[in-house]
Design an enzyme around this catalytic site. Sequence first.
Site, PDB file in Angstrom:
ATOM      1  N   GLN A  38      17.483   3.450   4.665  1.00  0.00           N
ATOM      2  CA  GLN A  38      16.413   4.275   4.459  1.00  0.00           C
ATOM      3  C   GLN A  38      16.381   5.064   5.807  1.00  0.00           C
ATOM      4  OE1 GLN A  38      13.539   2.753   1.429  1.00  0.00           O
ATOM      5  NE2 GLN A  38      13.863   0.858   3.042  1.00  0.00           N
ATOM      6  N   LYS A  80      10.682   3.223  13.065  1.00  0.00           N
ATOM      7  CA  LYS A  80      11.980   2.727  13.790  1.00  0.00           C
ATOM      8  C   LYS A  80      13.308   2.805  13.067  1.00  0.00           C
ATOM      9  CE  LYS A  80      11.920  -1.071  10.721  1.00  0.00           C
ATOM     10  NZ  LYS A  80      13.075  -1.444  10.171  1.00  0.00           N
ATOM     11  N   LYS A  93      10.192   0.937   3.423  1.00  0.00           N
ATOM     12  CA  LYS A  93      10.117   1.421   4.677  1.00  0.00           C
ATOM     13  C   LYS A  93      10.815   2.637   4.647  1.00  0.00           C
ATOM     14  CE  LYS A  93       9.395  -2.827   7.225  1.00  0.00           C
ATOM     15  NZ  LYS A  93      10.243  -3.695   8.293  1.00  0.00           N
ATOM     16  N   ALA A 119      18.107  -6.881  -0.571  1.00  0.00           N
ATOM     17  CA  ALA A 119      18.047  -8.053   0.234  1.00  0.00           C
ATOM     18  C   ALA A 119      16.466  -8.705   0.590  1.00  0.00           C
ATOM     19  CB  ALA A 119      18.658  -8.238   1.314  1.00  0.00           C
ATOM     20  N   TRP A 120      15.715  -7.748   0.875  1.00  0.00           N
ATOM     21  CA  TRP A 120      14.051  -8.341   1.120  1.00  0.00           C
ATOM     22  C   TRP A 120      13.417  -8.556  -0.067  1.00  0.00           C
ATOM     23  CZ3 TRP A 120      11.294 -11.075   3.394  1.00  0.00           C
ATOM     24  CH2 TRP A 120       9.907 -10.980   3.907  1.00  0.00           C
ATOM     25  N   GLY A 121      13.586  -7.512  -0.972  1.00  0.00           N
ATOM     26  CA  GLY A 121      12.942  -7.775  -2.267  1.00  0.00           C
ATOM     27  C   GLY A 121      13.328  -9.109  -2.982  1.00  0.00           C
ATOM     28  N   GLY A 152      12.942  -4.502  -8.123  1.00  0.00           N
ATOM     29  CA  GLY A 152      14.097  -4.052  -7.226  1.00  0.00           C
ATOM     30  C   GLY A 152      14.437  -5.357  -6.544  1.00  0.00           C
ATOM     31  N   ASN A 160      20.365  -0.345   9.546  1.00  0.00           N
ATOM     32  CA  ASN A 160      20.314   0.962   9.861  1.00  0.00           C
ATOM     33  C   ASN A 160      21.018   0.955  11.318  1.00  0.00           C
ATOM     34  OD1 ASN A 160      18.545   3.079   8.220  1.00  0.00           O
ATOM     35  ND2 ASN A 160      17.559   0.878   8.290  1.00  0.00           N
TER      36      ASN A 160
END
EC number: 1.1.1.8
Length: 464
Positions: free
Chosen positions: A372, A282, A193, A48-50, A45, A345
Amino acid sequence: MGGAEGLGQPDGHANGAAVVEEKLDALRRQLGKADGDPLRIVGVGAGAWGSVFCALLQDAYGHLRDKAQVRIWRRPGRAVDRATAQHLFDVINAREDVLRRLIRRCAYLKYVEARLGDRTLYADEILRDGFCLNMVDTPLCPLKVVTNLQEAVWDADIVVNGVPSTDTREVFGEIGRYWKERITAPIIISLAKGIEASLDPLPRIITPTQMVSNATGVPMENILYLGGPNIASEIYNKEYANARICGADKWRKPLAKFLRQPHFIVWDNSDLITHEVMGGLKNVYAIGAGMVAALTNESATSKSVYFALCTSEMIYITHILEEEPEKLAGPLLADTYVTLLKGRNAWYGQKLAKGELTLEMGDSIKGKGTIQGVSAVEAFYELLSQDSLSVMHPEANRSVAPVEMCPILKALHRILITRDRPADSILQAIRDETMYDPRERIEMAHGHSLYRPSLLGQPKDVKT
Protein backbone atom coordinates in the site's frame (compact mmCIF):
# COMPACT_ATOMS: atom_id res chain seq x y z
CA MET A 1 -6.22 -0.12 30.99
CA GLY A 2 -8.30 -1.53 33.84
CA GLY A 3 -10.44 -4.63 33.81
CA ALA A 4 -9.52 -8.25 34.37
CA GLU A 5 -9.29 -8.87 30.66
CA GLY A 6 -6.17 -6.70 30.47
CA LEU A 7 -4.46 -8.33 33.47
CA GLY A 8 -4.76 -12.05 32.91
CA GLN A 9 -6.99 -14.50 34.78
CA PRO A 10 -5.55 -15.55 38.14
CA ASP A 11 -8.62 -17.64 39.03
CA GLY A 12 -8.18 -19.92 36.07
CA HIS A 13 -10.01 -20.81 32.91
CA ALA A 14 -13.55 -20.61 34.31
CA ASN A 15 -13.11 -17.02 35.44
CA GLY A 16 -11.49 -16.10 32.13
CA ALA A 17 -14.40 -17.64 30.21
CA ALA A 18 -16.87 -15.66 32.32
CA VAL A 19 -15.05 -12.40 31.58
CA VAL A 20 -15.06 -13.15 27.84
CA GLU A 21 -18.79 -13.88 27.86
CA GLU A 22 -19.52 -10.71 29.83
CA LYS A 23 -17.60 -8.63 27.27
CA LEU A 24 -19.68 -10.16 24.50
CA ASP A 25 -22.91 -9.64 26.46
CA ALA A 26 -22.00 -5.99 27.07
CA LEU A 27 -21.56 -5.32 23.35
CA ARG A 28 -24.73 -7.23 22.51
CA ARG A 29 -26.67 -5.05 24.93
CA GLN A 30 -25.18 -1.92 23.38
CA LEU A 31 -26.34 -3.13 19.96
CA GLY A 32 -29.78 -4.11 21.23
CA LYS A 33 -29.40 -7.79 20.26
CA ALA A 34 -32.23 -10.09 21.35
CA ASP A 35 -31.65 -13.49 22.96
CA GLY A 36 -31.17 -16.13 20.29
CA ASP A 37 -30.02 -13.59 17.71
CA PRO A 38 -26.23 -13.94 17.36
CA LEU A 39 -23.92 -10.97 16.95
CA ARG A 40 -22.85 -11.27 13.30
CA ILE A 41 -19.24 -10.25 12.64
CA VAL A 42 -17.99 -10.39 9.06
CA GLY A 43 -14.48 -9.80 7.79
CA VAL A 44 -14.32 -8.43 4.25
CA GLY A 45 -10.98 -9.32 2.68
CA ALA A 46 -8.61 -12.08 3.73
CA GLY A 47 -5.13 -10.61 3.68
CA ALA A 48 -2.78 -11.32 6.57
CA TRP A 49 -4.16 -8.75 9.03
CA GLY A 50 -7.79 -9.21 7.99
CA SER A 51 -7.52 -12.98 8.45
CA VAL A 52 -5.69 -12.71 11.78
CA PHE A 53 -8.21 -10.19 13.09
CA CYS A 54 -11.12 -12.54 12.34
CA ALA A 55 -9.19 -15.51 13.73
CA LEU A 56 -8.60 -13.63 17.00
CA LEU A 57 -12.34 -13.02 17.31
CA GLN A 58 -13.12 -16.61 16.38
CA ASP A 59 -10.71 -17.90 19.02
CA ALA A 60 -12.13 -15.55 21.66
CA TYR A 61 -15.86 -15.75 20.99
CA GLY A 62 -16.46 -18.58 18.49
CA HIS A 63 -17.37 -21.10 21.20
CA LEU A 64 -20.36 -18.93 22.19
CA ARG A 65 -22.25 -19.95 19.06
CA ASP A 66 -25.67 -18.79 20.20
CA LYS A 67 -24.31 -15.32 20.93
CA ALA A 68 -21.68 -14.65 18.25
CA GLN A 69 -20.99 -15.69 14.67
CA VAL A 70 -17.71 -14.85 12.92
CA ARG A 71 -17.37 -15.15 9.13
CA ILE A 72 -14.89 -13.93 6.55
CA TRP A 73 -15.39 -13.12 2.87
CA ARG A 74 -12.80 -13.48 0.22
CA ARG A 75 -13.00 -13.62 -3.55
CA PRO A 76 -13.27 -17.17 -4.92
CA GLY A 77 -11.17 -18.73 -7.63
CA ARG A 78 -7.64 -17.78 -6.52
CA ALA A 79 -5.51 -20.87 -7.17
CA VAL A 80 -2.60 -21.79 -4.91
CA ASP A 81 0.49 -22.46 -7.03
CA ARG A 82 2.35 -25.72 -6.57
CA ALA A 83 5.39 -24.19 -4.85
CA THR A 84 3.14 -22.62 -2.21
CA ALA A 85 1.22 -25.90 -1.86
CA GLN A 86 4.50 -27.74 -1.25
CA HIS A 87 5.53 -25.18 1.37
CA LEU A 88 2.12 -25.38 3.00
CA PHE A 89 2.49 -29.16 3.25
CA ASP A 90 5.80 -28.70 5.09
CA VAL A 91 4.20 -26.20 7.48
CA ILE A 92 1.39 -28.65 8.25
CA ASN A 93 3.74 -31.53 8.95
CA ALA A 94 5.94 -29.38 11.20
CA ARG A 95 3.00 -28.68 13.54
CA GLU A 96 1.55 -31.75 15.23
CA ASP A 97 -1.55 -29.88 16.40
CA VAL A 98 -2.32 -28.71 12.86
CA LEU A 99 -1.61 -32.13 11.38
CA ARG A 100 -3.96 -33.83 13.85
CA ARG A 101 -6.67 -31.23 13.24
CA LEU A 102 -6.58 -31.72 9.47
CA ILE A 103 -6.61 -35.51 9.78
CA ARG A 104 -9.55 -35.28 12.19
CA ARG A 105 -11.40 -33.07 9.68
CA CYS A 106 -10.56 -35.47 6.81
CA ALA A 107 -8.76 -32.57 5.10
CA TYR A 108 -5.14 -33.76 5.13
CA LEU A 109 -5.26 -35.84 1.96
CA LYS A 110 -5.96 -32.85 -0.29
CA TYR A 111 -2.72 -31.22 0.88
CA VAL A 112 -0.82 -34.41 0.06
CA GLU A 113 -2.36 -34.42 -3.44
CA ALA A 114 -1.60 -30.72 -3.93
CA ARG A 115 2.04 -31.27 -2.97
CA LEU A 116 2.27 -33.98 -5.60
CA GLY A 117 0.66 -31.75 -8.21
CA ASP A 118 -2.41 -33.98 -8.47
CA ARG A 119 -4.81 -31.37 -7.13
CA THR A 120 -5.26 -27.60 -7.22
CA LEU A 121 -5.97 -25.85 -3.96
CA TYR A 122 -7.81 -22.53 -3.76
CA ALA A 123 -7.26 -19.66 -1.37
CA ASP A 124 -10.80 -19.72 0.04
CA GLU A 125 -10.52 -23.50 0.51
CA ILE A 126 -7.32 -23.34 2.57
CA LEU A 127 -8.68 -20.38 4.57
CA ARG A 128 -11.46 -22.65 5.81
CA ASP A 129 -8.70 -24.88 7.17
CA GLY A 130 -6.93 -21.94 8.80
CA PHE A 131 -4.31 -20.90 6.21
CA CYS A 132 -4.00 -17.40 4.82
CA LEU A 133 -2.41 -17.30 1.37
CA ASN A 134 -0.38 -14.21 2.33
CA MET A 135 0.90 -15.81 5.53
CA VAL A 136 1.19 -19.58 5.06
CA ASP A 137 3.86 -19.97 7.76
CA THR A 138 1.34 -19.02 10.47
CA PRO A 139 -1.55 -21.49 10.77
CA LEU A 140 -4.76 -19.92 12.09
CA CYS A 141 -7.90 -21.47 13.51
CA PRO A 142 -10.40 -22.76 10.92
CA LEU A 143 -12.67 -19.98 9.67
CA LYS A 144 -16.14 -19.90 8.20
CA VAL A 145 -15.49 -18.56 4.71
CA VAL A 146 -18.15 -17.05 2.45
CA THR A 147 -17.32 -16.32 -1.19
CA ASN A 148 -20.58 -14.55 -2.04
CA LEU A 149 -20.27 -10.95 -0.88
CA GLN A 150 -24.00 -10.31 -0.59
CA GLU A 151 -24.51 -13.43 1.51
CA ALA A 152 -21.60 -12.41 3.75
CA VAL A 153 -22.64 -8.86 4.58
CA TRP A 154 -26.37 -8.38 4.15
CA ASP A 155 -27.30 -8.98 7.81
CA ALA A 156 -23.90 -8.22 9.44
CA ASP A 157 -23.81 -6.23 12.69
CA ILE A 158 -20.07 -5.54 12.51
CA VAL A 159 -18.08 -5.49 9.27
CA VAL A 160 -14.28 -5.51 9.34
CA ASN A 161 -12.69 -3.85 6.31
CA GLY A 162 -9.63 -5.95 5.56
CA VAL A 163 -9.29 -5.12 1.86
CA PRO A 164 -6.48 -2.80 0.68
CA SER A 165 -7.28 0.90 0.46
CA THR A 166 -6.99 0.65 -3.34
CA ASP A 167 -9.89 -1.86 -3.40
CA THR A 168 -12.04 -0.34 -0.66
CA ARG A 169 -14.13 1.95 -2.85
CA GLU A 170 -15.02 -0.82 -5.31
CA VAL A 171 -15.84 -3.50 -2.71
CA PHE A 172 -17.89 -1.22 -0.45
CA GLY A 173 -19.63 0.29 -3.45
CA GLU A 174 -20.98 -3.18 -4.11
CA ILE A 175 -21.84 -3.67 -0.44
CA GLY A 176 -23.69 -0.33 -0.44
CA ARG A 177 -26.08 -1.68 -3.06
CA TYR A 178 -26.90 -4.65 -0.80
CA TRP A 179 -27.58 -2.37 2.16
CA LYS A 180 -30.06 -0.02 0.51
CA GLU A 181 -32.97 -1.67 2.32
CA ARG A 182 -31.30 -1.83 5.74
CA ILE A 183 -33.11 -0.05 8.56
CA THR A 184 -30.15 0.22 10.93
CA ALA A 185 -26.56 0.96 9.94
CA PRO A 186 -23.91 -1.64 10.84
CA ILE A 187 -20.65 -0.85 12.61
CA ILE A 188 -17.59 -0.89 10.36
CA ILE A 189 -14.02 -1.34 11.64
CA SER A 190 -11.47 -0.47 8.97
CA LEU A 191 -7.97 -1.97 9.07
CA ALA A 192 -6.88 -0.42 5.75
CA LYS A 193 -3.79 1.82 5.72
CA GLY A 194 -3.62 3.96 2.62
CA ILE A 195 -4.95 7.17 1.15
CA GLU A 196 -6.15 8.74 -2.07
CA ALA A 197 -5.64 12.31 -3.24
CA SER A 198 -8.47 14.56 -4.41
CA LEU A 199 -7.65 17.94 -5.98
CA ASP A 200 -11.11 19.29 -6.75
CA PRO A 201 -12.36 21.66 -5.46
CA LEU A 202 -9.45 21.81 -2.95
CA PRO A 203 -6.50 19.46 -2.43
CA ARG A 204 -7.46 16.95 0.24
CA ILE A 205 -6.86 13.44 1.47
CA ILE A 206 -9.51 10.74 1.18
CA THR A 207 -9.13 7.85 3.63
CA PRO A 208 -10.63 4.34 3.54
CA THR A 209 -13.20 5.17 6.24
CA GLN A 210 -14.38 8.12 4.14
CA MET A 211 -14.52 5.89 1.06
CA VAL A 212 -16.64 3.40 3.02
CA SER A 213 -19.04 6.09 4.21
CA ASN A 214 -19.37 7.60 0.74
CA ALA A 215 -19.95 4.20 -0.86
CA THR A 216 -22.44 2.82 1.65
CA GLY A 217 -24.12 5.82 3.27
CA VAL A 218 -23.14 4.52 6.71
CA PRO A 219 -22.58 7.58 8.94
CA MET A 220 -19.03 8.29 10.09
CA GLU A 221 -20.04 7.80 13.74
CA ASN A 222 -20.50 4.10 12.90
CA ILE A 223 -17.13 3.76 11.15
CA LEU A 224 -13.89 3.25 13.06
CA TYR A 225 -10.22 2.75 12.24
CA LEU A 226 -8.02 0.27 14.07
CA GLY A 227 -4.25 0.45 13.71
CA GLY A 228 -1.06 0.12 15.65
CA PRO A 229 2.54 -1.06 15.69
CA ASN A 230 1.99 -4.73 15.00
CA ILE A 231 2.81 -7.62 12.68
CA ALA A 232 -0.16 -9.90 11.98
CA SER A 233 1.60 -13.26 12.37
CA GLU A 234 3.22 -12.20 15.65
CA ILE A 235 -0.08 -11.05 17.09
CA TYR A 236 -1.68 -14.40 16.32
CA ASN A 237 1.29 -16.13 17.96
CA LYS A 238 0.46 -14.09 21.10
CA GLU A 239 3.37 -11.69 21.04
CA TYR A 240 2.33 -8.78 23.26
CA ALA A 241 0.88 -5.99 21.10
CA ASN A 242 -1.23 -2.88 21.31
CA ALA A 243 -3.44 -0.96 18.93
CA ARG A 244 -5.83 1.98 18.91
CA ILE A 245 -9.40 2.03 17.74
CA CYS A 246 -10.32 5.51 16.62
CA GLY A 247 -13.74 7.04 16.06
CA ALA A 248 -16.80 8.45 17.75
CA ASP A 249 -17.44 7.97 21.49
CA LYS A 250 -20.56 5.89 20.94
CA TRP A 251 -18.73 2.83 19.65
CA ARG A 252 -14.98 3.14 20.18
CA LYS A 253 -14.96 2.52 23.93
CA PRO A 254 -17.30 -0.53 23.85
CA LEU A 255 -15.34 -1.96 20.91
CA ALA A 256 -11.98 -1.33 22.58
CA LYS A 257 -13.15 -3.43 25.52
CA PHE A 258 -14.65 -6.11 23.26
CA LEU A 259 -11.47 -6.46 21.16
CA ARG A 260 -9.02 -6.37 24.05
CA GLN A 261 -7.26 -9.61 24.94
CA PRO A 262 -4.48 -10.32 27.47
CA HIS A 263 -1.84 -10.19 24.72
CA PHE A 264 -3.58 -7.62 22.48
CA ILE A 265 -4.33 -4.39 24.30
CA VAL A 266 -6.66 -1.99 22.50
CA TRP A 267 -6.75 1.69 23.46
CA ASP A 268 -9.17 4.22 22.01
CA ASN A 269 -8.91 7.71 20.53
CA SER A 270 -11.35 10.18 19.01
CA ASP A 271 -9.06 11.35 16.19
CA LEU A 272 -10.08 8.94 13.46
CA ILE A 273 -8.93 10.56 10.23
CA THR A 274 -5.51 11.70 11.37
CA HIS A 275 -4.52 8.33 12.82
CA GLU A 276 -5.73 6.71 9.61
CA VAL A 277 -3.62 9.08 7.49
CA MET A 278 -0.56 8.44 9.65
CA GLY A 279 -1.02 4.71 9.06
CA GLY A 280 -0.63 5.42 5.36
CA LEU A 281 2.27 7.87 5.76
CA LYS A 282 4.63 5.44 7.49
CA ASN A 283 4.24 2.97 4.59
CA VAL A 284 5.72 5.60 2.25
CA TYR A 285 8.97 5.85 4.16
CA ALA A 286 9.14 2.12 4.94
CA ILE A 287 9.73 1.38 1.25
CA GLY A 288 12.71 3.75 1.23
CA ALA A 289 14.05 2.15 4.41
CA GLY A 290 14.04 -1.25 2.77
CA MET A 291 15.92 0.15 -0.22
CA VAL A 292 18.58 1.75 1.97
CA ALA A 293 19.03 -1.45 3.98
CA ALA A 294 19.55 -3.52 0.82
CA LEU A 295 21.79 -1.00 -0.95
CA THR A 296 24.11 -0.55 2.05
CA ASN A 297 24.29 -4.22 3.05
CA GLU A 298 22.28 -3.53 6.20
CA SER A 299 24.61 -0.76 7.34
CA ALA A 300 23.39 0.37 10.75
CA THR A 301 24.91 3.80 10.16
CA SER A 302 23.15 4.34 6.83
CA LYS A 303 19.85 3.07 8.20
CA SER A 304 20.06 5.44 11.15
CA VAL A 305 20.83 8.37 8.83
CA TYR A 306 17.77 7.47 6.76
CA PHE A 307 15.64 7.10 9.90
CA ALA A 308 16.61 10.55 11.15
CA LEU A 309 15.83 12.15 7.79
CA CYS A 310 12.58 10.30 7.09
CA THR A 311 11.18 10.92 10.57
CA SER A 312 11.93 14.62 10.21
CA GLU A 313 9.95 14.62 6.95
CA MET A 314 7.07 12.79 8.61
CA ILE A 315 7.06 15.28 11.49
CA TYR A 316 7.05 18.12 8.96
CA ILE A 317 4.10 16.57 7.13
CA THR A 318 2.14 16.00 10.35
CA HIS A 319 2.42 19.74 11.06
CA ILE A 320 0.75 20.39 7.71
CA LEU A 321 -2.01 17.89 8.42
CA GLU A 322 -2.73 18.34 12.11
CA GLU A 323 -3.29 21.28 14.42
CA GLU A 324 -1.78 19.44 17.39
CA PRO A 325 0.77 17.11 15.74
CA GLU A 326 2.66 16.35 18.95
CA LYS A 327 -0.21 14.02 19.92
CA LEU A 328 0.73 11.76 17.02
CA ALA A 329 4.48 11.52 17.58
CA GLY A 330 4.41 8.36 19.70
CA PRO A 331 1.90 6.32 17.65
CA LEU A 332 3.47 7.36 14.34
CA LEU A 333 7.03 6.54 15.38
CA ALA A 334 6.01 3.20 16.93
CA ASP A 335 4.09 2.16 13.82
CA THR A 336 6.99 3.31 11.61
CA TYR A 337 9.51 1.37 13.69
CA VAL A 338 7.70 -1.97 13.47
CA THR A 339 7.09 -1.50 9.76
CA LEU A 340 10.79 -0.88 9.16
CA LEU A 341 11.68 -3.97 11.19
CA LYS A 342 9.35 -6.50 9.56
CA GLY A 343 6.65 -4.90 7.43
CA ARG A 344 5.78 -5.77 3.86
CA ASN A 345 6.56 -2.26 2.56
CA ALA A 346 10.16 -2.39 3.83
CA TRP A 347 10.43 -5.92 2.43
CA TYR A 348 9.22 -4.64 -0.93
CA GLY A 349 11.82 -1.85 -0.94
CA GLN A 350 14.55 -4.39 -0.22
CA LYS A 351 13.45 -6.69 -3.04
CA LEU A 352 13.27 -3.81 -5.52
CA ALA A 353 16.74 -2.60 -4.61
CA LYS A 354 18.17 -6.11 -4.95
CA GLY A 355 16.50 -6.60 -8.33
CA GLU A 356 14.47 -9.56 -7.06
CA LEU A 357 11.27 -7.66 -7.87
CA THR A 358 10.58 -5.12 -10.58
CA LEU A 359 8.07 -2.28 -10.75
CA GLU A 360 6.50 -3.95 -13.80
CA MET A 361 5.29 -6.73 -11.49
CA GLY A 362 2.86 -4.25 -9.92
CA ASP A 363 2.18 -3.62 -6.26
CA SER A 364 0.23 -6.82 -5.51
CA ILE A 365 2.84 -9.44 -4.67
CA LYS A 366 2.29 -13.17 -4.27
CA GLY A 367 2.50 -14.21 -0.65
CA LYS A 368 2.46 -10.60 0.60
CA GLY A 369 -0.66 -8.95 -0.79
CA THR A 370 -0.91 -5.30 -1.80
CA ILE A 371 2.04 -3.01 -1.08
CA GLN A 372 0.00 0.00 0.00
CA GLY A 373 2.98 2.33 0.31
CA VAL A 374 3.23 2.65 -3.48
CA SER A 375 -0.15 4.31 -3.94
CA ALA A 376 0.50 6.36 -0.79
CA VAL A 377 3.72 7.76 -2.31
CA GLU A 378 1.74 8.95 -5.31
CA ALA A 379 -1.06 10.44 -3.20
CA PHE A 380 1.15 12.32 -0.73
CA TYR A 381 3.39 13.62 -3.51
CA GLU A 382 0.43 14.82 -5.56
CA LEU A 383 -1.14 16.60 -2.60
CA LEU A 384 2.03 18.21 -1.29
CA SER A 385 2.95 19.43 -4.79
CA GLN A 386 0.02 21.82 -4.90
CA ASP A 387 0.98 25.50 -4.99
CA SER A 388 -2.18 26.37 -3.09
CA LEU A 389 -0.60 24.74 -0.01
CA SER A 390 2.66 26.67 -0.40
CA VAL A 391 5.02 27.24 2.53
CA MET A 392 7.92 29.62 2.98
CA HIS A 393 11.32 28.23 2.01
CA PRO A 394 13.69 29.11 4.89
CA GLU A 395 16.71 29.97 2.74
CA ALA A 396 15.29 31.06 -0.61
CA ASN A 397 12.80 33.31 1.20
CA ARG A 398 10.05 32.45 -1.22
CA SER A 399 6.93 30.31 -1.29
CA VAL A 400 7.30 26.71 -2.45
CA ALA A 401 5.06 23.66 -2.54
CA PRO A 402 5.47 21.60 0.69
CA VAL A 403 6.96 18.67 -1.24
CA GLU A 404 10.08 20.77 -1.87
CA MET A 405 10.88 20.34 1.83
CA CYS A 406 10.60 16.52 1.53
CA PRO A 407 13.54 15.22 -0.57
CA ILE A 408 13.00 11.57 0.35
CA LEU A 409 9.36 11.70 -0.72
CA LYS A 410 10.47 13.31 -4.00
CA ALA A 411 13.08 10.59 -4.56
CA LEU A 412 10.57 7.80 -3.86
CA HIS A 413 8.14 9.37 -6.32
CA ARG A 414 10.78 9.39 -9.07
CA ILE A 415 11.73 5.77 -8.33
CA LEU A 416 8.26 4.26 -7.90
CA ILE A 417 5.84 6.45 -9.87
CA THR A 418 7.53 8.33 -12.71
CA ARG A 419 10.22 5.62 -12.79
CA ASP A 420 12.89 7.92 -14.18
CA ARG A 421 15.41 7.12 -11.43
CA PRO A 422 16.83 3.77 -10.26
CA ALA A 423 16.38 2.50 -6.72
CA ASP A 424 19.91 3.51 -5.70
CA SER A 425 19.01 7.17 -6.22
CA ILE A 426 17.49 7.00 -2.72
CA LEU A 427 21.08 7.04 -1.46
CA GLN A 428 21.78 10.25 -3.37
CA ALA A 429 18.78 11.80 -1.63
CA ILE A 430 20.07 11.05 1.86
CA ARG A 431 23.72 11.79 1.08
CA ASP A 432 23.19 15.19 -0.49
CA GLU A 433 25.78 17.48 1.11
CA THR A 434 23.37 20.42 0.89
CA MET A 435 20.65 18.63 2.86
CA TYR A 436 19.42 20.26 6.05
CA ASP A 437 20.15 18.91 9.48
CA PRO A 438 16.92 17.00 10.33
CA ARG A 439 16.67 19.11 13.48
CA GLU A 440 16.25 22.21 11.30
CA ARG A 441 13.27 20.74 9.50
CA ILE A 442 11.65 19.90 12.82
CA GLU A 443 12.35 23.38 14.17
CA MET A 444 10.95 24.82 10.95
CA ALA A 445 7.77 22.81 11.46
CA HIS A 446 7.44 24.02 15.05
CA GLY A 447 8.26 27.61 14.21
CA HIS A 448 5.93 28.17 11.26
CA SER A 449 2.20 27.96 10.82
CA LEU A 450 2.07 25.00 8.44
CA TYR A 451 -1.34 23.60 9.34
CA ARG A 452 -3.65 23.29 6.31
CA PRO A 453 -7.01 22.03 7.64
CA SER A 454 -8.45 21.70 4.13
CA LEU A 455 -6.16 18.71 3.50
CA LEU A 456 -8.22 16.53 5.82
CA GLY A 457 -11.52 17.87 4.57
CA GLN A 458 -13.55 18.81 7.63
CA PRO A 459 -11.72 17.08 10.48
CA LYS A 460 -13.86 18.59 13.20
CA ASP A 461 -16.87 16.79 11.79
CA VAL A 462 -15.41 13.39 12.64
CA LYS A 463 -14.11 14.27 16.09
CA THR A 464 -16.53 13.83 18.94
